[in-house]
Design an enzyme around this catalytic site. Structure first.
Site, short mmCIF file in Angstrom:
data_model
loop_
_atom_site.label_atom_id
_atom_site.label_comp_id
_atom_site.label_asym_id
_atom_site.label_seq_id
_atom_site.Cartn_x
_atom_site.Cartn_y
_atom_site.Cartn_z
N HIS A 195 16.41 -60.77 27.34
CA HIS A 195 16.60 -59.95 28.54
C HIS A 195 16.60 -60.85 29.79
O HIS A 195 17.45 -60.68 30.66
CB HIS A 195 15.44 -58.94 28.69
CG HIS A 195 15.39 -57.87 27.63
ND1 HIS A 195 14.28 -57.64 26.86
CD2 HIS A 195 16.31 -56.96 27.22
CE1 HIS A 195 14.50 -56.63 26.03
NE2 HIS A 195 15.73 -56.21 26.22
N SER A 242 13.28 -56.35 20.86
CA SER A 242 11.87 -56.07 21.17
C SER A 242 11.14 -55.60 19.93
O SER A 242 9.98 -55.94 19.70
CB SER A 242 11.78 -55.02 22.27
OG SER A 242 12.38 -55.51 23.45
N LYS A 247 12.97 -43.30 23.06
CA LYS A 247 12.10 -44.11 22.20
C LYS A 247 10.65 -43.77 22.54
O LYS A 247 10.40 -43.19 23.59
CB LYS A 247 12.31 -45.60 22.47
CG LYS A 247 13.68 -46.11 22.08
CD LYS A 247 13.79 -47.60 22.43
CE LYS A 247 15.15 -48.16 22.04
NZ LYS A 247 15.34 -49.54 22.50
N ARG A 253 24.79 -58.08 22.13
CA ARG A 253 24.38 -59.22 21.31
C ARG A 253 25.28 -59.41 20.10
O ARG A 253 25.56 -60.50 19.67
CB ARG A 253 22.93 -59.05 20.83
CG ARG A 253 21.90 -59.13 21.94
CD ARG A 253 20.62 -58.52 21.50
NE ARG A 253 20.83 -57.12 21.12
CZ ARG A 253 19.93 -56.37 20.51
NH1 ARG A 253 18.78 -56.89 20.19
NH2 ARG A 253 20.20 -55.12 20.22
N1 COA Z 1 18.02 -59.86 24.56
C1 COA Z 1 17.13 -59.40 23.70
N2 COA Z 1 17.08 -58.13 23.29
C2 COA Z 1 18.00 -57.31 23.78
C3 COA Z 1 18.97 -57.72 24.68
C4 COA Z 1 18.97 -59.08 25.07
N3 COA Z 1 19.85 -59.58 25.93
N4 COA Z 1 19.74 -56.68 24.98
C5 COA Z 1 19.28 -55.65 24.28
N5 COA Z 1 18.22 -56.03 23.54
C6 COA Z 1 17.48 -55.22 22.59
C7 COA Z 1 16.24 -54.63 23.13
O1 COA Z 1 15.13 -55.44 22.89
C8 COA Z 1 16.17 -53.33 22.36
O2 COA Z 1 15.61 -53.58 21.11
P1 COA Z 1 14.73 -52.48 20.39
O3 COA Z 1 15.66 -51.34 20.10
O4 COA Z 1 14.26 -53.20 19.20
O5 COA Z 1 13.65 -52.08 21.34
C9 COA Z 1 17.60 -52.94 22.17
O6 COA Z 1 18.33 -54.13 22.23
C10 COA Z 1 18.15 -52.05 23.23
O7 COA Z 1 17.19 -51.88 24.21
P2 COA Z 1 17.38 -51.97 25.76
O8 COA Z 1 18.41 -52.96 26.15
O9 COA Z 1 16.02 -52.08 26.35
O10 COA Z 1 18.00 -50.63 26.07
P3 COA Z 1 17.59 -49.26 25.55
O11 COA Z 1 18.65 -48.90 24.57
O12 COA Z 1 16.18 -49.18 25.11
O13 COA Z 1 17.72 -48.49 26.92
C11 COA Z 1 18.52 -46.86 28.44
C12 COA Z 1 18.46 -47.36 27.00
C13 COA Z 1 17.22 -47.02 29.16
C14 COA Z 1 19.58 -47.64 29.18
C15 COA Z 1 18.93 -45.39 28.33
O14 COA Z 1 18.02 -44.73 27.47
C16 COA Z 1 18.90 -44.68 29.66
O15 COA Z 1 19.79 -44.86 30.45
N6 COA Z 1 17.87 -43.87 29.92
C17 COA Z 1 17.72 -43.10 31.15
C18 COA Z 1 18.04 -41.64 30.91
C19 COA Z 1 19.51 -41.38 30.91
O16 COA Z 1 20.21 -41.57 31.88
N7 COA Z 1 19.99 -40.88 29.78
C20 COA Z 1 21.38 -40.52 29.62
C21 COA Z 1 22.20 -41.71 29.24
S1 COA Z 1 23.90 -41.25 29.10
#
Ligand code: COA
Length: 159
Positions: free
Chosen positions: A17, A128, A41, A90
């Site tokens: 990240h 994560s 989540k 990724r």
């Molecule tokens: N390096 C390491 N790990 C990475 C990464 C990177 N560059 N990019 C993504 N990841 C991993 C994360 O660790 C995470 O792993 P996990 O699933 O094991 O926890 C996974 O990829 C994706 O997580 P993250 O990038 O944190 O995004 P998310 O999918 O958890 O987040 C939101 C999603 C927050 C963007 C989305 O839920 C959201 O927008 N929520 C707000 C409410 C909303 O608007 N909802 C409607 C959406 S249309």
């Protein structure tokens, strides 16, 4: 002044990240790292902890603020006057969900664009969930997270 939002659960923030945030700061004047409360989540670390860890991990990156947010991502973007959402890709396996998310956000807010960045190769396999699991099973996560995150795992408050 171009502002981009980098949203995520950050449970916890990893070096992958942080690498993405650093890349984003080269493209935008200000990067708002949005630590989401509503992600579908059930995070292991609380929102205050996730925000605090992200702030520590990104303390040396100029042009970055870390802010918690609840509700819709597009509303959060508007609050920060951001027209860009940054997401990391990724591997091909990320694409389907990211495509859905970007398309839905575009439907909700046509003026907001999603831009995808890829992390450095050595971070392309970090997640994560895997970091949490390795830490929980007593493995060494120092290569994948900031020392402060590792300290938290070591103290067993976040596994
Ligand atoms: N390096 C390491 N790990 C990475 C990464 C990177 N560059 N990019 C993504 N990841 C991993 C994360 O660790 C995470 O792993 P996990 O699933 O094991 O926890 C996974 O990829 C994706 O997580 P993250 O990038 O944190 O995004 P998310 O999918 O958890 O987040 C939101 C999603 C927050 C963007 C989305 O839920 C959201 O927008 N929520 C707000 C409410 C909303 O608007 N909802 C409607 C959406 S249309």
């Amino acid at each position: 002044m171009k502002t981009a939002v980098y949203p995520g659960t950050f449970d916890p923030i990893t070096n992958g990240h942080s690498d993405l945030v650093a890349r984003a700061t080269r493209l935008f004047d200000r990067v708002v790292v949005g630590v989401a409360m509503d992600t579908g989540k059930t995070p292991v670390c609380g929102i205050d902890e996730r925000v605090q860890l992200a702030r520590v991990a990104l303390a040396d990156v100029a042009g970055v603020v870390v802010v918690p947010f609840g509700g819709l991502l597009v509303d959060f973007c508007r609050q920060h006057d951001a027209q860009i959402v940054i997401r990391g890709l990724r591997a091909v396996s990320d694409f389907e969900f990211e495509f859905q998310l970007a398309s839905m956000n575009r439907r909700l807010a046509p003026d907001i664009e999603t831009i995808f960045l890829t992390p450095a190769e050595q971070f392309s396999f970090i997640s994560s969930t895997l970091v949490r699991e390795i830490a929980r099973l007593g493995g060494d996560v120092s290569e994948f997270v900031h020392p402060e995150v590792q300290r938290l795992f070591d103290s067993r408050r976040c596994t």
